[in-house]
Design a protein around this motif. Structure first.
Motif, PDB file in Angstrom:
ATOM      1  N   ALA A 357       0.825  -1.209   0.000  1.00 39.61           N
ATOM      2  CA  ALA A 357       0.000   0.000   0.000  1.00 39.61           C
ATOM      3  C   ALA A 357       0.860   1.260   0.000  1.00 39.61           C
ATOM      4  CB  ALA A 357      -0.920   0.000   1.208  1.00 39.61           C
ATOM      5  N   PHE A 372     -11.396  -8.794  -1.151  1.00 35.27           N
ATOM      6  CA  PHE A 372     -12.702  -8.640  -0.511  1.00 35.27           C
ATOM      7  C   PHE A 372     -13.785  -9.285  -1.372  1.00 35.27           C
ATOM      8  CE2 PHE A 372     -10.779  -4.921   1.803  1.00 35.27           C
ATOM      9  CZ  PHE A 372     -10.892  -5.493   3.050  1.00 35.27           C
ATOM     10  N   PHE A 414     -10.994 -15.029   6.458  1.00 35.15           N
ATOM     11  CA  PHE A 414      -9.809 -14.884   7.299  1.00 35.15           C
ATOM     12  C   PHE A 414      -8.536 -14.814   6.460  1.00 35.15           C
ATOM     13  CE2 PHE A 414      -6.281 -16.985   9.490  1.00 35.15           C
ATOM     14  CZ  PHE A 414      -6.069 -16.050  10.490  1.00 35.15           C
ATOM     15  N   ILE A 417      -8.498 -11.610   4.043  1.00 38.00           N
ATOM     16  CA  ILE A 417      -8.163 -10.329   4.675  1.00 38.00           C
ATOM     17  C   ILE A 417      -6.743 -10.354   5.220  1.00 38.00           C
ATOM     18  CG2 ILE A 417     -10.550  -9.702   5.240  1.00 38.00           C
ATOM     19  CD1 ILE A 417      -9.837 -10.289   8.178  1.00 38.00           C
ATOM     20  N   ARG A 418      -6.170 -11.559   5.378  1.00 35.95           N
ATOM     21  CA  ARG A 418      -4.775 -11.597   5.792  1.00 35.95           C
ATOM     22  C   ARG A 418      -3.891 -10.980   4.705  1.00 35.95           C
ATOM     23  NH1 ARG A 418      -0.858 -16.460   6.368  1.00 35.95           N
ATOM     24  NH2 ARG A 418      -2.000 -16.979   4.487  1.00 35.95           N
ATOM     25  N   VAL A 420      -4.838  -8.606   2.669  1.00 32.72           N
ATOM     26  CA  VAL A 420      -5.036  -7.166   2.802  1.00 32.72           C
ATOM     27  C   VAL A 420      -4.211  -6.645   3.970  1.00 32.72           C
ATOM     28  CG1 VAL A 420      -6.742  -5.370   3.203  1.00 32.72           C
ATOM     29  CG2 VAL A 420      -7.342  -7.356   1.849  1.00 32.72           C
ATOM     30  N   LYS A 421      -4.196  -7.426   5.041  1.00 36.59           N
ATOM     31  CA  LYS A 421      -3.416  -7.037   6.215  1.00 36.59           C
ATOM     32  C   LYS A 421      -1.936  -6.906   5.838  1.00 36.59           C
ATOM     33  CE  LYS A 421      -0.690  -8.983   9.270  1.00 36.59           C
ATOM     34  NZ  LYS A 421       0.086 -10.159   9.476  1.00 36.59           N
ATOM     35  N   TYR A 424      -1.483  -3.730   3.717  1.00 39.64           N
ATOM     36  CA  TYR A 424      -1.789  -2.428   4.276  1.00 39.64           C
ATOM     37  C   TYR A 424      -1.174  -2.189   5.650  1.00 39.64           C
ATOM     38  CZ  TYR A 424      -4.915  -0.887   0.633  1.00 39.64           C
ATOM     39  OH  TYR A 424      -5.411  -0.441  -0.559  1.00 39.64           O
ATOM     40  N   PHE A 425      -1.039  -3.257   6.457  1.00 36.92           N
ATOM     41  CA  PHE A 425      -0.642  -3.020   7.838  1.00 36.92           C
ATOM     42  C   PHE A 425       0.839  -3.294   8.087  1.00 36.92           C
ATOM     43  CE2 PHE A 425      -5.157  -4.623   9.154  1.00 36.92           C
ATOM     44  CZ  PHE A 425      -5.719  -3.646   8.366  1.00 36.92           C
ATOM     45  N   ASP A 426       1.469  -4.087   7.227  1.00 37.32           N
ATOM     46  CA  ASP A 426       2.843  -4.470   7.520  1.00 37.32           C
ATOM     47  C   ASP A 426       3.835  -3.440   6.983  1.00 37.32           C
ATOM     48  OD1 ASP A 426       1.728  -6.603   8.675  1.00 37.32           O
ATOM     49  OD2 ASP A 426       2.561  -8.131   7.350  1.00 37.32           O
TER      50      ASP A 426
ATOM     51  N   LYS B 115      -0.522   8.525   4.739  1.00 38.98           N
ATOM     52  CA  LYS B 115      -1.573   8.047   3.846  1.00 38.98           C
ATOM     53  C   LYS B 115      -2.875   8.820   4.050  1.00 38.98           C
ATOM     54  CE  LYS B 115       0.126   3.309   3.488  1.00 38.98           C
ATOM     55  NZ  LYS B 115       0.344   2.488   4.677  1.00 38.98           N
ATOM     56  N   TYR B 154     -12.171  -1.860   8.867  1.00 44.28           N
ATOM     57  CA  TYR B 154     -11.025  -2.767   9.017  1.00 44.28           C
ATOM     58  C   TYR B 154      -9.733  -2.034   8.652  1.00 44.28           C
ATOM     59  CZ  TYR B 154      -8.009  -6.738   7.664  1.00 44.28           C
ATOM     60  OH  TYR B 154      -6.983  -7.626   7.513  1.00 44.28           O
ATOM     61  N   GLY B 158      -6.728  -0.940  11.088  1.00 42.90           N
ATOM     62  CA  GLY B 158      -5.472  -1.639  10.831  1.00 42.90           C
ATOM     63  C   GLY B 158      -4.346  -0.756  10.335  1.00 42.90           C
ATOM     64  N   VAL B 159      -4.672   0.274   9.570  1.00 38.38           N
ATOM     65  CA  VAL B 159      -3.596   1.085   8.991  1.00 38.38           C
ATOM     66  C   VAL B 159      -3.202   2.224   9.912  1.00 38.38           C
ATOM     67  CG1 VAL B 159      -2.943   2.529   7.043  1.00 38.38           C
ATOM     68  CG2 VAL B 159      -4.333   0.513   6.662  1.00 38.38           C
ATOM     69  N   ARG B 165      -2.830  -2.995  16.534  1.00 40.38           N
ATOM     70  CA  ARG B 165      -3.924  -2.719  15.606  1.00 40.38           C
ATOM     71  C   ARG B 165      -4.300  -3.922  14.754  1.00 40.38           C
ATOM     72  NH1 ARG B 165       0.784  -0.829  13.299  1.00 40.38           N
ATOM     73  NH2 ARG B 165       0.952  -1.259  11.078  1.00 40.38           N
ATOM     74  N   VAL B 166      -3.307  -4.735  14.376  1.00 40.19           N
ATOM     75  CA  VAL B 166      -3.603  -5.852  13.479  1.00 40.19           C
ATOM     76  C   VAL B 166      -4.531  -6.841  14.168  1.00 40.19           C
ATOM     77  CG1 VAL B 166      -2.614  -7.768  12.219  1.00 40.19           C
ATOM     78  CG2 VAL B 166      -1.441  -5.578  12.261  1.00 40.19           C
ATOM     79  N   LEU B 174     -13.644 -10.441  11.893  1.00 42.65           N
ATOM     80  CA  LEU B 174     -14.181 -11.795  11.931  1.00 42.65           C
ATOM     81  C   LEU B 174     -15.396 -11.900  12.853  1.00 42.65           C
ATOM     82  CD1 LEU B 174     -10.934 -13.896  11.752  1.00 42.65           C
ATOM     83  CD2 LEU B 174     -12.566 -13.389   9.957  1.00 42.65           C
TER      84      LEU B 174
END
Lengths: 473, 506
Positions: A357, A372, A414, A417-418, A420-421, A424-426, B115, B154, B158-159, B165-166, B174
């Motif tokens: 991202a 998604f 699950f 979205i991992r 996506v995680k 976006y999050f890592d 962002k 989400y 998460g961001v 946060r994760v 979920l």
């Protein structure tokens, strides 16, 4: 004899041979031109399919109707998209040879024959033409051990499945005296007329076709072949052949054996449930994105089979809509996977997507949309695919399928979205190489379809409705 | 067509998405993009707010039915249409959403620095989904919006969230997805029985009593997670604590109300027998939530976590009110939801103010802020009092009505539910004392700055709303009086029929 009924196939085959001759005779690198010709041939064939008249020909062995046209257009679209996706990748990997588009073209002819088959013999011919081309494609990166392994594995297991199918066909013929779909339908109009031997034959046919759509428990080849084959070939495997095999399964189950619904319904229900569950659970532990997509496709075939299990036009319509949406979002996902190149080499671990991202927001957003959508979250098209299936399933009283379907879609969510995680999050890993224009075009087009399908689903649903109505006798 | 003469609800719903498309097209260096994205998002949400005020003005409170209805065929083969409309129950939720979004955008003006474009885009998408959900008059449309909210939320958690946060984002996703797919099954069953997913039609359909129980449980799975009710509330503290301030505000302000709205729109009017049957269960869960989470809140060391647990307790009051099935109870539940939306949202913003300055949410890190930040202390006090339920603030009216409604059902229910107010006073005042009063001894607090003009702009509308709702509540209650009366009447009638049928059988 009404030979023009197969005009699209004839034109495509002649063009294919002309391109082959051109490719062989031309001394320099002819791959780009051959690819362009093939895409052109697909487009012309699609036009011929649209304008072609319905009817049956070749002594009833070959049928053109709304159902076959719908599926032919869809598999041409799938093949065309995956061919576009392959251009840049093959070139960078040094496997851009002119045989590639031609093999794909012949595989497509095989699939089109499968879709139009109205005789068990035609069915088998189409299936084999398709499979032979696919074996070679799977092993197309011939210097790569994994690719050769994938080709060999596919060849052996697919050969086994063909054998089972052929045995089933012989049993059906032996116990009924005909291979023609319409005659079979008339013979079996009273379910009591079916002898046990015939039922065994149907089971074998079903097993052979289940192998092609990679439904559990005949899915073993899928993860290995998906992982080993070159990525654009995997993209092709995940789209067009699935459409053809699913269409064939629909027609065989609905037209000749439609009156025996009670005999085969439970088999399809079991396969659907097993596929949905395995597709959801086995994908969780995967680290390779191509392998993950393999399990994802197994799960998706489970949902599609749930529509077939209903055994009504509404169910088949659900399957057809599902296949359209599935092909488009899968092509888009593979577009993103093919864009995963770092320092000139393809990478395919999920962790390679870390922080995408930040490095490439557009690609990350597209892949997130596809994830998604594959997970079935609204407003993405994947939700509607599942909705049509579930609506048909509860209408047919198959509540078990609906319950298992929604629960496995949560488990599936699950792992989607991992991804996506990870994107976006890592924390960002290194940036990918500049992606090719051809990939961007495919990803953008399929992404827009996936996001905006909900605005106007009517044309596709109505076409699927027409197609589904004609295969029931 | 409708009172506005044009598809006003669709405009309010989809306009934020148009703003989002504009944001996506912004080009330039990072600084320009960020600033353009902020302004575009703010202006879009303000225009949406103005449009929704038209709704406020033109809405006819005397009409208990649906207004501003628009209908387009969408999936005719399954009798599913794109249908929008609001009644007295939903109209104020639309306004609550459109008020909170610009406030949130303004509140994240400086605290979101990475962002920015994506953040604003996610927020505008979120606004579309929230407003669409409250306006939807078709079950499938409702479900789409209900579930689609997950995607932007989400990403927001998460961001832009905190250290864990994760975990929080995945748990949130979920939990809520599991609940909502069970609702999808209920939706399919209702569609199969009634042949349509049109909400006004479903409201007048009477489902068989045995089926109602299953449907109720499926709805419960979905709405109880969203509300959240004890014992499925555990995602909430995690999500609240880790989400960025604006995310917490929307979570507390609007997303929790989606569950309560669901109960009022679907469970209670469509499934009257099952609602009556399960009411004792709902009361038990709610009372446990009120008392248990209030005690948990008392023990929190983290400001956001404390407010998160207080949200669970306040929503427990809401569910008590709804299942009393009398006008006071339901009106109280609605009022409590709106006031909680404003007040708890504001409390998260209050925490966000000091978090932006000190980057800690530990209560122990603060103390004596009144010395350096009188304006802040005042704002904090207003919302603390509103949360406690001081007469004259928004929090009082709702809780008072719910307790009256509960008294009509059972004295013990009212007593146990009312104990939440006492415990609420305890933990909120304790929080306020530890943060604002006391001696200012921490070195870095010596130079902390009071509210900036931007922050005043964030809080001013919320303070006005809080006081307005407390002093003149009938300008809000008048919106839903006739709708609630119709609903209670329908419920009583349905129960009476059920008794008659049962009596006839024996």
């Amino acid at each position: 004899m009404n030979w023009t009924i197969a005009l699209p196939e004839i034109v495509l085959a002649s063009t294919g041979m002309a391109i082959l001759v051109y490719g062989v005779l031309r001394k320099q690198d002819s791959a780009p031109l051959c690819t362009m010709f093939t895409i052109g041939a697909f487009l012309i064939t699609a036009l011929l399919v649209v304008s072609g008249a319905a009817g049956a020909g070749y002594n009833g062995q070959f049928t053109v109707d709304a159902f076959s046209s719908f599926n032919k257009l869809l598999l041409l679209a799938g093949a065309g998209l995956s061919l576009v996706l392959s251009i840049d990748w093959n070139e960078k990997q040094g496997i851009a040879r002119f045989e590639y588009p031609i093999l794909m073209l012949f595989a497509v002819i095989g699939m089109m024959t499968m879709v139009s088959a109205s005789n068990l013999m035609t069915l088998y011919l189409g299936l084999e033409l398709q499979s032979l081309s696919l074996y070679v494609l799977a092993a197309f990166a011939r210097d790569d051990l994994r690719s050769s392994e994938a080709g060999l594995k596919y060849f052996v297991l697919s050969g086994l499945a063909s054998g089972l199918l052929l045995y089933g066909v012989s049993l059906v013929y032996g116990f009924s005296g005909t291979m023609d779909f319409n005659q079979l339908a008339t013979l079996l109009a009273a379910p009591a007329a079916a002898s046990p031997g015939l039922i065994v034959g149907i089971v074998f046919v079903l097993v052979g076709l289940a192998f092609k759509v990679s439904a559990v428990p005949f899915h073993m080849w899928t993860p290995d072949v998906y992982e080993g084959a070159p990525a654009p070939v995997t993209a092709f495997f995940a789209t067009a052949p699935k459409v053809a095999a699913m269409a064939l399964l629909l027609r065989v189950m609905a037209t000749p054996f439609g009156h025996l619904l009670a005999s085969w319904q439970s088999l399809i229900v079991i396969m659907a449930i097993a596929s949905m569950v395995l597709g959801a659970l086995a994908a969780i532990g995967q680290t390779n994105i191509k392998r993950l997509m393999a399990y994802s496709s197994i799960g998706h075939m489970g949902y599609a089979l749930a529509g077939l299990a209903v055994g009504t036009p509404a169910g088949v319509r659900g399957v057809l809509v599902y296949m359209v949406i599935y092909v488009i979002m899968t092509a888009g996902t593979f577009g993103c996977i093919l864009a995963m190149r770092r320092d000139g080499k393809p990478v395919e671990r999920i962790s390679d997507l870390s922080g995408l991202a930040t490095n490439d927001p557009a690609l990350a957003m597209a892949l997130a949309v596809f994830m998604f959508s594959l997970a079935g979250i609204p407003l993405m098209s994947g939700f509607f695919a599942k909705l049509y299936i579930f609506l048909a399933a509860v209408q047919g009283g198959l509540w078990t399928l609906a319950v298992v379907g929604v629960l496995t879609s949560v488990i599936g969510a699950f792992y989607y979205i991992r991804i996506v995680k990870v994107m976006y999050f890592d924390a960002p890993a290194g940036a990918f190489d500049r992606r090719a224009q051809s990939l961007s075009v495919v990803v953008a087009a399929t992404g827009l379809f996936t996001v905006f399908f909900f605005l106007y689903p009517a044309p596709i649903v109505n076409a699927a409705q027409l197609a589904a109505a004609v295969i029931f006798r | 067509m409708n009172a506005a003469g044009f598809p006003l609800l669709s405009l309010i719903t989809w306009l934020p998405l148009v703003g989002g498309l504009v944001i996506m097209c912004v080009r330039g260096d990072e600084e320009t993009v960020a600033s353009n994205a902020r302004w575009t998002a703010l202006w879009t949400s303000l225009i949406v707010l103005v449009l929704s005020l038209v709704l406020w003005v033109k809405f006819d409170p005397s009409d208990g039915g649906f207004q501003f209805v628009e209908s387009v065929t969408w999936m005719p083969e399954y009798k599913v249409g794109y249908k929008m409309g609001v009644d007295g129950i939903s109209v104020l939720f639309v306004l609550l959403s459109t008020v909170l979004v610009p406030v949130c955008i303004l509140a994240s003006w400086e605290s979101i620095q990475t962002k920015v474009r994506e953040f604003m885009l996610a927020f505008l998408i979120l606004e579309t989904m929230m407003v669409g959900m409250f306006c939807a008059l078709d079950f499938i449309v409702f479900y789409m919006f209900f579930e689609a909210v997950l995607i932007p939320m989400y990403l927001i958690i998460g961001v832009w969230g905190g250290p864990r946060r994760v975990y929080a984002a995945v748990k949130f996703f979920l939990y809520t997805l599991t609940g909502s797919v069970l609702m999808l099954l209920a939706l399919l069953a209702m569609w199969l029985y009634a042949g349509t997913t049109d909400i006004p039609t479903l409201l007048t359909t009477s489902f068989p009593a045995g089926m109602q129980k299953w449907l109720f449980l499926a709805f419960l799975a979905s709405f109880a997670v969203k509300v959240p009710m004890w014992p499925v509330h555990t995602w909430l503290p995690d999500a609240h604590v880790e989400a960025p301030t604006a995310g917490s505000v929307i979570l507390a302000g609007v997303l929790l109300k989606m569950g309560g709205y669901g109960f009022l729109r679907f469970s209670i009017p469509m499934l009257p027998d099952a609602s009556a049957y399960f009411a004792p269960l709902m009361f038990t869960l709610s009372v446990v939530a009120v008392i248990y989470t209030s005690l948990v809140a008392l023990a929190q060391e983290d400001m956001k976590k404390l407010i998160a647990y207080s949200s669970v307790a306040h929503m427990g009051i809401v569910t008590i009110g709804m299942f009393t099935f009398n006008e006071q109870g339901i009106q109280g539940a609605l009022f409590q939801m709106i006031s909680h939306g404003v007040v708890s949202g504001a409390l998260f913003l209050v925490v966000g103010v000091v978090y932006d300055r000190i980057h800690s949410r530990d209560i122990a890190r603060y103390g004596g802020l009144a010395d350096r930040m009188p304006g802040y202390a005042f704002t904090f006090m207003v919302f603390t009092m509103a949360s406690v339920g001081l007469p004259g603030t928004a929090g009082f009216v709702g809780e008072f009505l719910v307790i009256i409604g509960a008294l009509k059902v059972s004295f013990w229910l009212a007593l146990l539910g009312g104990s939440g107010m006492i415990l609420g006073a305890a933990y909120m005042l304790y929080l306020y004392r530890r943060v604002v009063f006391g001696r200012l001894v921490k070195a870095d607090l010596m130079h902390i700055l009071d509210l900036s003009p931007r922050e005043w702009a964030v809080f001013a509308p919320l303070i006005v709303l809080t006081m307005w709702m407390g002093i003149y509540p009938s300008s809000f209650t008048s919106f839903w009086e006739s709708s609630v009366a119709a609903m209670v009447k329908h419920h009583t009638a349905a129960l009476a029929t059920a008794v008659k049928v049962a009596g006839g059988l024996h």
